[in-house]
Design a protein around this motif. Sequence first.
Motif, PDB file in Angstrom:
ATOM      1  N   ALA A 239       0.045 -14.456 -10.133  1.00  0.00           N
ATOM      2  CA  ALA A 239       1.102 -14.522  -9.123  1.00  0.00           C
ATOM      3  C   ALA A 239       1.336 -13.174  -8.449  1.00  0.00           C
ATOM      4  CB  ALA A 239       2.403 -15.025  -9.743  1.00  0.00           C
ATOM      5  N   PHE A 240       1.137 -12.085  -9.162  1.00  0.00           N
ATOM      6  CA  PHE A 240       1.345 -10.771  -8.560  1.00  0.00           C
ATOM      7  C   PHE A 240       0.417 -10.568  -7.364  1.00  0.00           C
ATOM      8  CE2 PHE A 240       2.529 -10.108 -13.061  1.00  0.00           C
ATOM      9  CZ  PHE A 240       3.870  -9.800 -12.866  1.00  0.00           C
ATOM     10  N   SER A 241      -0.851 -10.849  -7.570  1.00  0.00           N
ATOM     11  CA  SER A 241      -1.822 -10.703  -6.493  1.00  0.00           C
ATOM     12  C   SER A 241      -1.590 -11.745  -5.395  1.00  0.00           C
ATOM     13  CB  SER A 241      -3.232 -10.842  -7.049  1.00  0.00           C
ATOM     14  OG  SER A 241      -4.175 -10.679  -6.031  1.00  0.00           O
ATOM     15  N   ALA A 242      -1.240 -12.962  -5.787  1.00  0.00           N
ATOM     16  CA  ALA A 242      -1.023 -14.025  -4.794  1.00  0.00           C
ATOM     17  C   ALA A 242       0.147 -13.687  -3.876  1.00  0.00           C
ATOM     18  CB  ALA A 242      -0.786 -15.354  -5.499  1.00  0.00           C
ATOM     19  N   PHE A 243       1.257 -13.231  -4.442  1.00  0.00           N
ATOM     20  CA  PHE A 243       2.395 -12.882  -3.598  1.00  0.00           C
ATOM     21  C   PHE A 243       2.100 -11.657  -2.743  1.00  0.00           C
ATOM     22  CE2 PHE A 243       5.021 -15.661  -6.272  1.00  0.00           C
ATOM     23  CZ  PHE A 243       5.751 -16.287  -5.283  1.00  0.00           C
ATOM     24  N   HIS A 244       1.350 -10.711  -3.274  1.00  0.00           N
ATOM     25  CA  HIS A 244       0.981  -9.540  -2.478  1.00  0.00           C
ATOM     26  C   HIS A 244       0.199  -9.962  -1.238  1.00  0.00           C
ATOM     27  CE1 HIS A 244      -0.488  -5.601  -1.344  1.00  0.00           C
ATOM     28  NE2 HIS A 244      -1.720  -6.089  -1.382  1.00  0.00           N
ATOM     29  N   HIS A 245      -0.798 -10.826  -1.440  1.00  0.00           N
ATOM     30  CA  HIS A 245      -1.592 -11.285  -0.297  1.00  0.00           C
ATOM     31  C   HIS A 245      -0.764 -12.162   0.641  1.00  0.00           C
ATOM     32  CE1 HIS A 245      -5.416  -9.568  -1.394  1.00  0.00           C
ATOM     33  NE2 HIS A 245      -5.312 -10.057  -2.621  1.00  0.00           N
ATOM     34  N   ALA A 246       0.155 -12.963   0.099  1.00  0.00           N
ATOM     35  CA  ALA A 246       0.992 -13.816   0.957  1.00  0.00           C
ATOM     36  C   ALA A 246       1.881 -12.972   1.858  1.00  0.00           C
ATOM     37  CB  ALA A 246       1.844 -14.744   0.098  1.00  0.00           C
ATOM     38  N   PHE A 247       2.371 -11.857   1.337  1.00  0.00           N
ATOM     39  CA  PHE A 247       3.228 -10.990   2.152  1.00  0.00           C
ATOM     40  C   PHE A 247       2.434 -10.098   3.097  1.00  0.00           C
ATOM     41  CE2 PHE A 247       6.450 -11.385  -1.448  1.00  0.00           C
ATOM     42  CZ  PHE A 247       7.161 -12.364  -0.771  1.00  0.00           C
ATOM     43  N   GLU A 248       1.116 -10.095   2.997  1.00  0.00           N
ATOM     44  CA  GLU A 248       0.276  -9.301   3.889  1.00  0.00           C
ATOM     45  C   GLU A 248      -0.236 -10.087   5.094  1.00  0.00           C
ATOM     46  OE1 GLU A 248      -0.847  -6.015   3.949  1.00  0.00           O
ATOM     47  OE2 GLU A 248       0.849  -5.762   2.586  1.00  0.00           O
ATOM     48  N   VAL A 249      -0.045 -11.394   5.114  1.00  0.00           N
ATOM     49  CA  VAL A 249      -0.612 -12.206   6.199  1.00  0.00           C
ATOM     50  C   VAL A 249       0.022 -11.840   7.539  1.00  0.00           C
ATOM     51  CG1 VAL A 249      -0.837 -14.557   7.110  1.00  0.00           C
ATOM     52  CG2 VAL A 249      -1.260 -14.114   4.696  1.00  0.00           C
ATOM     53  N   TYR A 250       1.339 -11.893   7.638  1.00  0.00           N
ATOM     54  CA  TYR A 250       1.979 -11.628   8.931  1.00  0.00           C
ATOM     55  C   TYR A 250       1.815 -10.179   9.392  1.00  0.00           C
ATOM     56  CZ  TYR A 250       5.289 -11.119  12.679  1.00  0.00           C
ATOM     57  OH  TYR A 250       5.849 -10.819  13.877  1.00  0.00           O
ATOM     58  N   PRO A 251       2.028  -9.175   8.539  1.00  0.00           N
ATOM     59  CA  PRO A 251       1.849  -7.799   9.041  1.00  0.00           C
ATOM     60  C   PRO A 251       0.438  -7.519   9.558  1.00  0.00           C
ATOM     61  CG  PRO A 251       3.041  -7.745   6.970  1.00  0.00           C
ATOM     62  CD  PRO A 251       2.583  -9.155   7.179  1.00  0.00           C
ATOM     63  N   ARG A 252      -0.562  -8.056   8.886  1.00  0.00           N
ATOM     64  CA  ARG A 252      -1.924  -7.846   9.370  1.00  0.00           C
ATOM     65  C   ARG A 252      -2.156  -8.543  10.703  1.00  0.00           C
ATOM     66  NH1 ARG A 252      -6.091  -7.835   4.291  1.00  0.00           N
ATOM     67  NH2 ARG A 252      -5.022  -6.199   3.138  1.00  0.00           N
ATOM     68  N   TRP A 253      -1.628  -9.757  10.831  1.00  0.00           N
ATOM     69  CA  TRP A 253      -1.786 -10.482  12.096  1.00  0.00           C
ATOM     70  C   TRP A 253      -1.058  -9.761  13.217  1.00  0.00           C
ATOM     71  CZ3 TRP A 253       1.764 -13.175  15.186  1.00  0.00           C
ATOM     72  CH2 TRP A 253       1.180 -13.943  16.204  1.00  0.00           C
ATOM     73  N   ALA A 254       0.142  -9.234  12.928  1.00  0.00           N
ATOM     74  CA  ALA A 254       0.922  -8.533  13.952  1.00  0.00           C
ATOM     75  C   ALA A 254       0.232  -7.242  14.391  1.00  0.00           C
ATOM     76  CB  ALA A 254       2.320  -8.228  13.436  1.00  0.00           C
TER      77      ALA A 254
ATOM     78  N   ASP B  27      -5.130  -7.332  13.131  1.00  0.00           N
ATOM     79  CA  ASP B  27      -6.199  -7.534  12.151  1.00  0.00           C
ATOM     80  C   ASP B  27      -6.233  -9.012  11.771  1.00  0.00           C
ATOM     81  OD1 ASP B  27      -8.155  -7.268  10.263  1.00  0.00           O
ATOM     82  OD2 ASP B  27      -6.876  -6.254   8.781  1.00  0.00           O
ATOM     83  N   ILE B  28      -6.766  -9.823  12.670  1.00  0.00           N
ATOM     84  CA  ILE B  28      -6.760 -11.270  12.472  1.00  0.00           C
ATOM     85  C   ILE B  28      -7.665 -11.662  11.310  1.00  0.00           C
ATOM     86  CG2 ILE B  28      -7.287 -13.480  13.564  1.00  0.00           C
ATOM     87  CD1 ILE B  28      -6.504 -12.158  16.219  1.00  0.00           C
ATOM     88  N   ASP B  29      -8.809 -11.008  11.197  1.00  0.00           N
ATOM     89  CA  ASP B  29      -9.715 -11.320  10.084  1.00  0.00           C
ATOM     90  C   ASP B  29      -9.072 -10.963   8.745  1.00  0.00           C
ATOM     91  OD1 ASP B  29     -11.696 -12.277  11.756  1.00  0.00           O
ATOM     92  OD2 ASP B  29     -12.602 -10.292  12.008  1.00  0.00           O
ATOM     93  N   GLY B  30      -8.356  -9.848   8.692  1.00  0.00           N
ATOM     94  CA  GLY B  30      -7.664  -9.467   7.466  1.00  0.00           C
ATOM     95  C   GLY B  30      -6.562 -10.443   7.106  1.00  0.00           C
ATOM     96  N   ALA B  31      -5.849 -10.949   8.116  1.00  0.00           N
ATOM     97  CA  ALA B  31      -4.790 -11.927   7.870  1.00  0.00           C
ATOM     98  C   ALA B  31      -5.378 -13.237   7.361  1.00  0.00           C
ATOM     99  CB  ALA B  31      -3.990 -12.167   9.147  1.00  0.00           C
ATOM    100  N   GLU B  32      -6.500 -13.660   7.939  1.00  0.00           N
ATOM    101  CA  GLU B  32      -7.141 -14.888   7.470  1.00  0.00           C
ATOM    102  C   GLU B  32      -7.688 -14.715   6.053  1.00  0.00           C
ATOM    103  OE1 GLU B  32     -10.017 -15.729  10.487  1.00  0.00           O
ATOM    104  OE2 GLU B  32      -8.539 -16.758  11.752  1.00  0.00           O
ATOM    105  N   TYR B  33      -8.210 -13.524   5.752  1.00  0.00           N
ATOM    106  CA  TYR B  33      -8.688 -13.255   4.397  1.00  0.00           C
ATOM    107  C   TYR B  33      -7.534 -13.331   3.397  1.00  0.00           C
ATOM    108  CZ  TYR B  33     -10.065 -10.636   0.289  1.00  0.00           C
ATOM    109  OH  TYR B  33     -10.287 -10.252  -1.008  1.00  0.00           O
ATOM    110  N   ALA B  34      -6.407 -12.718   3.736  1.00  0.00           N
ATOM    111  CA  ALA B  34      -5.252 -12.739   2.834  1.00  0.00           C
ATOM    112  C   ALA B  34      -4.760 -14.166   2.621  1.00  0.00           C
ATOM    113  CB  ALA B  34      -4.129 -11.864   3.396  1.00  0.00           C
ATOM    114  N   SER B  35      -4.754 -14.972   3.671  1.00  0.00           N
ATOM    115  CA  SER B  35      -4.317 -16.356   3.558  1.00  0.00           C
ATOM    116  C   SER B  35      -5.257 -17.156   2.651  1.00  0.00           C
ATOM    117  CB  SER B  35      -4.262 -16.989   4.948  1.00  0.00           C
ATOM    118  OG  SER B  35      -3.922 -18.345   4.875  1.00  0.00           O
ATOM    119  N   ARG B  36      -6.573 -16.979   2.861  1.00  0.00           N
ATOM    120  CA  ARG B  36      -7.538 -17.677   2.009  1.00  0.00           C
ATOM    121  C   ARG B  36      -7.432 -17.221   0.566  1.00  0.00           C
ATOM    122  NH1 ARG B  36     -11.023 -16.367   6.209  1.00  0.00           N
ATOM    123  NH2 ARG B  36     -11.937 -14.739   4.910  1.00  0.00           N
TER     124      ARG B  36
END
Length: 125
Positions: free
Chosen positions: A51-66, A69-78
């Motif tokens: 869960a630690f890693s999952a929540f970290h990546h979940a909270f990185e989706v929007y900042p990367r997209w903003a 870094d669309i590829d980074g946001a899609e990677y974090a989501s996946r």
Amino acid sequence: MVNPASEPAPDDRPTRSVPAADTTAVPSARTRPISNAGWAVASLLFFWPLAFSAFHHAFEVYPRWAEGDIDGAEYASRRVRKLGQLSLWIFGGLLLLAIVLYAIAAIVLIAHGGDGGDWHHRMRD
């Protein structure tokens, strides 16, 4: 002799026409990927170390997209989705292992009488 007035001027000569780029078409912008926060919660419920890693990546989706870094946001989501699914698989495997161990313990207990704590020192009359 050729009359110079009958020849087309250099600007009037026909040229090869190149199709103009369509300026009204909007470039295909990819949409913001979902954060998959539900999978992060699933990883918290079923196998909390992930869960630690999952929540970290979940909270990185929007900042990367903003940041663009669309590829980074899609990677974090996946990655969030994969971690949530992995936690479910680990939970299922541990649950299956627990059921097998309980079944083995029940079989051993039933085979040896199962009526108290001294079942291997007991002598029958």
